[in-house]
Every structure is written in structure tokens, then in C-alpha cells.
Design an enzyme around this catalytic site. Structure first.
Site, short mmCIF file in Angstrom:
data_model
loop_
_atom_site.label_atom_id
_atom_site.label_comp_id
_atom_site.label_asym_id
_atom_site.label_seq_id
_atom_site.Cartn_x
_atom_site.Cartn_y
_atom_site.Cartn_z
N HIS A 1 1.01 -1.21 0.07
CA HIS A 1 -0.10 0.15 -0.05
C HIS A 1 0.84 1.34 0.06
CE1 HIS A 1 -4.19 -1.47 1.03
NE2 HIS A 1 -3.61 -2.49 0.73
N TYR B 1 -9.33 5.59 7.32
CA TYR B 1 -9.74 6.11 8.56
C TYR B 1 -10.78 7.20 8.51
CZ TYR B 1 -5.42 3.65 10.25
OH TYR B 1 -4.63 2.78 10.29
N PRO C 1 -5.34 0.54 18.79
CA PRO C 1 -5.03 -0.10 17.58
C PRO C 1 -5.02 1.15 16.61
CG PRO C 1 -7.19 -0.21 18.17
CD PRO C 1 -6.45 0.33 19.29
N LYS D 1 0.35 0.38 15.47
CA LYS D 1 1.37 0.59 16.00
C LYS D 1 1.83 -0.75 16.86
CE LYS D 1 2.64 3.76 13.46
NZ LYS D 1 3.30 3.50 12.42
N TYR E 1 3.35 6.86 9.90
CA TYR E 1 2.49 5.87 9.54
C TYR E 1 3.23 4.38 8.71
CZ TYR E 1 -1.78 3.23 8.12
OH TYR E 1 -2.55 2.52 8.13
#
Length: 397
Positions: A75, A203, A295, A299, A388
Site C-alpha cells: 500500500h 480512517y 489500535p 503500531k 505511519y
């Protein structure tokens, strides 16, 4: 009592313990793994699916990356949706790195098979596991399997046995400091054999609460919605979940949602926990044994991988160069990256979730301004992207 010897005793046969054992084996360092449940039970834990590049590189170094690199999905971006406004964070464009979507169950299975093939010793379904003399040069672990008592003598102990394991409890209360933040909500997750709603993860922040659209493959989706901490899983039928999840997705994505029967459904609690130090004598805490993060931002497993990386480097130096003093670097190095991960997870959790009446109008406006800056400026998107994909692993001094 039967006595056995090894160089590194690893408590816990989850991904952290398995990865550490495989990396050590590559350097000719012996290890023995102890696990309280069956291998099937370990594989039944439905957990993370987003792997940072640091984790992926460790898996490749352990020579167990074939399935991850052939089946896993690379991704290059991730999406944030604030209401119906969608913003794509171009991870590769902003950082030169990406993430891989490959389920924790799958990577654990790959490592279990590699452990068996390479002849790394493991004891499953053990009980009464207890480390002894961890501050001495001759630590050992006692445990029971099938009614037989064992003593495992070793040089070092890696506690990869999770939050409820014995490893952290071995560190005296007057030595360790524990930090914890518990959130008033959890994540209700559903997995289904349906195509994902979107090529990238979404998200989503809405007035109804947070939602996450994730996946495990082109045909398997993993979705979450924010629910109160005391919510009961039996109160959520598949139909109720799908209805609520769809309402929390941006309008432009809703028509892409394909629903189906759940193959797994659970509620994940949301909290932060950090233990300091992560080392006591020749005992090292790895992964959930020493720290837990919300969550949000994926991480947890990735921070465990950075622990493994640091401990692997230390033990390699100890056995290859005879430098035993370097073990004192473990806790400071690991904790620096852990706190960065905890801060990122806390930040995302705080910004994207609905806290009800716990935040006043001023706080809400500040958060709105913060989101607007980070999502609408290249500098802000780069800050998100760098964290990220995962901060670099720190080298030993």
C-alpha cells in the site's frame, strides 16, 4: 526435574518470539520457545494486518518473507475521511516507503512453519512458567508440560508473553513504573469474505463515531467501528454492524460496500500501557509484555518488531563480539521508539474518535483546526506519512 540448556530462552510463541528465534538461529544462536497454549490457539488470534517497512525488512532478514512478498498487498497510500471529505496520504511519494497488508495470523503461520523446518525447539501447552535468578549470570526458567517438570538453563530470557504473562511480573514493583491511559470506547471489528470497500484503508471521523475500513486481501475485509467500552458483542448482529458501518463511511464510498456474513467478530479495548524499564538483569520485555497502544495507526505489532530488532542486534553483538555491556542499551533504545509510537497512536485516537461530552467547544475547534492543517498541507501529510510507515530502527552505540 529434567534439565535443559540453551543460550536464549523465549517465553511466548507469538510473532515476536518466533521472529526473534528465527533471527537468532540465522546467527547460530540457540533458543528455546515456551508457550502456554497450543499452536492452533495462537493462530486463532485475529490481530493486526498492516506491517511497517521495518517489520517487513526484519521478516526478509529472517528468510521467511516469501508469502508476505508474494501474497501481501503493498500500500502506497492511506485515506482519512472527515465526514464526507476524503484526503489521501501518499505514503511512498512523501517518504519513499510503503506498508504491507498481510495478516498477523498469516505471518505467524509462516514463522511457525519456518521454526519447525529449522529445528528450533519449542514447548507448547506449558504451565507454571517462572523465571529465576534473572539478575545473575545463570538465569533459568522452570515450567511444567504434561505433568513433567523442567528446568531450562540459559544466558538470557526474552519475555514475549504478552500483557498477562509472567515476564513483566518478574520485575519487582519497586523497580518498574507503569503508565496507563484507558479510553472510554473500544473497536468492534468484523471480518468477512467480501471485497474491500476501497483500495486503501480509510480512517473515518464522523459525528456517529470513528470507523476504519481495512482488509486482509482482495477478497477479505476487516472493518471496525467505535463503540462504548462496556458494549456487548452479542448485541451486535451482522446486520446492525453493516448498517452502522455504512453510515460512518464517506458518502462517495458507500455504494462500494459489499456485505456478507462475518467470519469473526470481536471488541478490541482501547488503551495505552508502558512499563519502564523493559529490562531487569538478563530479562528483556518484548512487545505486549512491556507496552500496549490503541489500535489507531497499527503500531502494536510494529512496535514489538522494533523491540525484536534491538534485542536481536544486542544478542548478536554479545555472542559474536563478546560485548556484554551492550545489553544495557536495550531499554533506552526500545523505549524511545515506543514512546514515539504511543504518541502517534494517542494523537490519532484523540483526533478521530468521538468523546461525547468529555471535550468542550474550544477543544473541538482546536482539533478541527489541527486536522485541517495536517490533512491540507504537504508538510502535515508528510508528518503523518513518516510515522505511519514507521520511524527508522535505532542502531546500537
Amino acid at each position: 526435574m529434567k534439565t535443559k540448556k540453551t543460550q536464549v530462552a523465549i517465553i511466548g510463541a507469538g510473532p515476536s518470539g518466533l521472529l526473534l528465534s528465527l533471527l537468532l538461529h540465522k546467527q547460530g544462536i540457540e533458543s528455546v520457545i515456551l508457550e502456554r497454549v497450543t499452536g492452533e490457539y495462537v493462530l486463532g488470534r485475529i490481530r493486526a494486518g498492516v506491517l511497517e517497512q521495518g517489520f517487513a525488512k526484519l521478516v526478509r532478514e529472517a528468510d521467511v518473507a516469501h508469502n508476505m512478498d508474494t501474497i501481501g498487498q503493498v500500500h502506497d497510500a492511506v485515506e482519512f475521511a472527515i465526514g464526507d471529505k476524503r484526503t489521501k496520504i501518499e505514503l511512498t511519494e512523501l517518504t519513499g516507503e510503503n506498508v504491507i497488508v498481510y495478516g498477523q495470523v498469516d505471518i505467524t503461520r509462516d514463522m511457525m512453519e519456518a521454526r519447525e523446518q529449522r529445528g528450533i525447539e519449542a514447548y507448547y501447552e506449558v504451565s507454571d512458567v517462572q523465571p529465576h535468578d534473572v539478575k545473575s549470570d545463570n538465569p533459568y526458567i522452570t515450567f511444567t508440560q504434561n505433568g513433567e517438570e523442567f528446568k531450562l538453563e540459559c544466558d538470557y530470557i526474552a519475555g514475549c508473553d504478552g500483557f498477562h504473562g509472567v515476564s513483566r511480573q518478574t520485575i519487582p514493583l519497586d523497580v518498574r513504573t507503569e503508565y496507563e491511559k484507558v479510553y472510554p470506547f473500544g473497536w468492534l471489528g468484523l471480518m468477512s469474505d467480501t471485497p474491500p470497500i476501497n483500495p486503501e484503508l480509510i480512517y473515518a471521523k464522523t459525528e456517529r463515531g470513528f470507523a476504519l475500513a481495512s482488509m486482509r486481501s482482495d477478497t477479505r475485509s476487516r472493518y471496525y467501528i467505535q463503540v462504548p467500552a462496556d458494549e456487548k458483542i452479542e448485541d451486535w448482529s451482522d446486520e446492525r454492524f453493516w448498517e452502522e458501518f455504512k453510515l460512518r463511511m464517506p458518502e462517495s464510498a458507500r455504494d462500494n460496500l459489499i456485505t456478507g456474513p462475518s467470519i469473526e467478530k470481536s471488541i478490541v479495548p482501547t488503551r495505552s500501557f508502558i512499563c519502564e524499564p523493559l529490562q531487569y538483569g538478563n530479562l528483556f520485555l518484548v512487545g505486549d509484555a512491556g507496552h500496549i497502544v490503541p489500535p489507531t495507526g497499527a503500531k502494536g505489532l510494529n512496535l514489538a518488531a522494533s523491540d525484536v530488532s534491538t534485542l536481536y542486534k544486542i544478542l548478536t553483538r554479545v555472542y559474536k563480539e563478546g560485548d556484554k555491556e551492550c545489553i544495557e542499551q536495550y531499554s533506552p533504545i526500545a523505549l524511545r521508539r515506543i514512546w514515539h509510537g504511543v504518541r502517534f497512536s494517542w494523537w490519532l485516537t484523540d483526533l478521530l474518535h468521538n468523546f461525547g461530552d468529555d471535550k468542550d467547544f474550544y477543544q473541538q475547534r482546536m482539533e478541527g483546526s489541527e486536522l485541517e492543517f495536517f490533512l491540507n498541507s504537504e508538510a502535515g501529510r508528510k508528518v503523518i506519512a513518516e510515522q505511519y510507515v514507521g520511524l527508522p530502527f535505532e542502531d546500537l552505540k
